[in-house]
Motif scaffolding. Structure first.
Motif, mmCIF file in Angstrom:
data_model
loop_
_atom_site.group_PDB
_atom_site.id
_atom_site.type_symbol
_atom_site.label_atom_id
_atom_site.label_comp_id
_atom_site.label_asym_id
_atom_site.label_seq_id
_atom_site.Cartn_x
_atom_site.Cartn_y
_atom_site.Cartn_z
ATOM 1 N N LEU A 87 0.817 -1.220 0.000
ATOM 2 C CA LEU A 87 0.000 0.000 0.000
ATOM 3 C C LEU A 87 0.850 1.271 0.000
ATOM 4 O O LEU A 87 0.351 2.339 0.353
ATOM 5 C CB LEU A 87 -0.927 -0.009 1.226
ATOM 6 C CG LEU A 87 -1.964 -1.137 1.245
ATOM 7 C CD1 LEU A 87 -2.645 -1.221 2.602
ATOM 8 C CD2 LEU A 87 -2.993 -0.934 0.143
ATOM 9 N N ARG A 88 2.088 1.173 -0.435
ATOM 10 C CA ARG A 88 3.018 2.304 -0.351
ATOM 11 C C ARG A 88 2.546 3.526 -1.135
ATOM 12 O O ARG A 88 2.864 4.656 -0.780
ATOM 13 C CB ARG A 88 4.406 1.878 -0.832
ATOM 14 C CG ARG A 88 4.461 1.437 -2.287
ATOM 15 C CD ARG A 88 5.791 0.764 -2.603
ATOM 16 N NE ARG A 88 5.891 0.345 -3.994
ATOM 17 C CZ ARG A 88 5.341 -0.784 -4.473
ATOM 18 N NH1 ARG A 88 4.648 -1.575 -3.662
ATOM 19 N NH2 ARG A 88 5.492 -1.115 -5.737
ATOM 20 N N ASP A 89 1.803 3.305 -2.229
ATOM 21 C CA ASP A 89 1.328 4.434 -3.040
ATOM 22 C C ASP A 89 -0.037 4.941 -2.580
ATOM 23 O O ASP A 89 -0.565 5.904 -3.146
ATOM 24 C CB ASP A 89 1.245 4.030 -4.514
ATOM 25 C CG ASP A 89 2.614 3.730 -5.102
ATOM 26 O OD1 ASP A 89 3.589 4.365 -4.667
ATOM 27 O OD2 ASP A 89 2.710 2.841 -5.978
ATOM 28 N N GLN A 90 -0.623 4.297 -1.580
ATOM 29 C CA GLN A 90 -1.942 4.693 -1.078
ATOM 30 C C GLN A 90 -1.854 5.454 0.243
ATOM 31 O O GLN A 90 -2.863 5.678 0.898
ATOM 32 C CB GLN A 90 -2.830 3.439 -0.897
ATOM 33 C CG GLN A 90 -3.502 2.961 -2.171
ATOM 34 C CD GLN A 90 -2.532 2.342 -3.162
ATOM 35 O OE1 GLN A 90 -1.577 1.692 -2.777
ATOM 36 N NE2 GLN A 90 -2.789 2.537 -4.452
ATOM 37 N N GLY A 91 -0.674 5.827 0.673
ATOM 38 C CA GLY A 91 -0.530 6.587 1.903
ATOM 39 C C GLY A 91 -0.131 5.726 3.089
ATOM 40 O O GLY A 91 -0.008 4.500 2.982
ATOM 41 N N GLU A 92 0.067 6.361 4.229
ATOM 42 C CA GLU A 92 0.507 5.645 5.424
ATOM 43 C C GLU A 92 -0.622 4.808 6.013
ATOM 44 O O GLU A 92 -1.804 5.111 5.846
ATOM 45 C CB GLU A 92 1.021 6.635 6.468
ATOM 46 C CG GLU A 92 2.263 7.378 6.040
ATOM 47 C CD GLU A 92 2.883 8.183 7.167
ATOM 48 O OE1 GLU A 92 2.496 7.978 8.344
ATOM 49 O OE2 GLU A 92 3.754 9.017 6.879
#
Length: 255
Positions: free
Chosen positions: A101-106
């Motif tokens: 989920l690195r591109d979807q935020g923390e």
């Protein structure tokens, strides 16, 4: 389903894993190294990027030991903080979702409080501001989640919840609606998450040091976001249906 990632067919298993296969020492050593590496950045500005990197390292460890990884439908995730609700099979979920989920935020997690007793791992979970629950005191757990959860979501941090009593087979009747309660309270979408991480089995003496089932792919599938324009019970039902449908497609035990 839209396949966003799969282990390349040309991927080769590490010779070290072949040599040390009897006790899965190579895989365990790589996972421990990644956990220790992630904890080393706790308390610094580089923590979250390092956390993502080391979560990716765990996925590469799966592939280096002959496993396959498949990730589906990341495009369903909206560009805003959400509550993810998924089934729970192994520690692999917590150790890899940061990278997936690195591109979807923390992200942060709702976790059992005893996980904070694990060296190094607790440093990572603490830095992620994870919400700890008992699993034995529902009222206390609900209060903790509904107090801290909206605060994290307001800061732009999505929350991952595994609303099962224990890890293992998916039993819809044991899947609580706490994720729906949190998402509705915070006014954010809920995203169902179906996963199959049976690759890393449960150990007899130490649950997190179980056998590896290299023939079972590690799979993650994300459903379309659900919003509370309808009855919360209906949203909960749709989450259950999505997870059960995907697990059935993969041949994963659901009851």
């Amino acid at each position: 389903m839209q396949l966003d990632y799969q282990t390349p067919d040309a991927n080769r298993r590490s010779t070290w894993d072949v040599i040390f296969r009897p006790l899965n020492l190579y895989f365990v050593a790589r996972v421990v190294r990644e956990v220790m590496g992630g904890s080393a950045a706790a308390g610094t500005d580089r923590f979250y990027p390092d956390y993502i990197k080391h979560c990716g390292g765990v996925l590469r460890a799966v592939e280096a030991t002959g496993g396959r990884v498949e990730i589906f439908d990341l495009g369903h995730i909206p560009d805003e903080p959400v509550v993810y609700v998924g089934n729970h099979i192994s520690t692999l979920e917590t150790l890899t979702l940061g990278h997936i989920l690195r591109d979807q935020g923390e992200i942060s997690f709702v976790i059992k409080e005893n996980l904070m007793n694990y060296p190094y791992f607790r440093d990572i979970l603490g830095e992620l501001e994870c919400i700890t629950v008992t699993r034995t005191q529902p009222a206390r757990d609900l209060k903790a989640i509904l107090r801290k959860g909206p605060e994290l979501l307001k800061k732009g941090v999505s929350i991952v919840i595994f609303p099962q009593r224990t890890r293992g087979a998916f039993h819809p009747e044991e899947f609580s609606s706490i994720g729906c309660k949190l998402a509705r309270r915070a006014g954010v979408p809920i995203v169902p998450l179906a996963l199959d991480t049976r690759f890393w089995g449960k150990g007899r003496l130490i649950p997190d040091l179980g056998p590896l089932y290299r023939e079972i792919p590690v799979r993650f599938a994300f459903g379309k976001p659900l919003r509370f324009e309808r009855d919360a019970k209906d949203v909960h039902r749709q989450c259950l249906e999505f997870i059960e449908r995907r697990l059935n497609q993969w041949g994963t035990e659901c009851s």
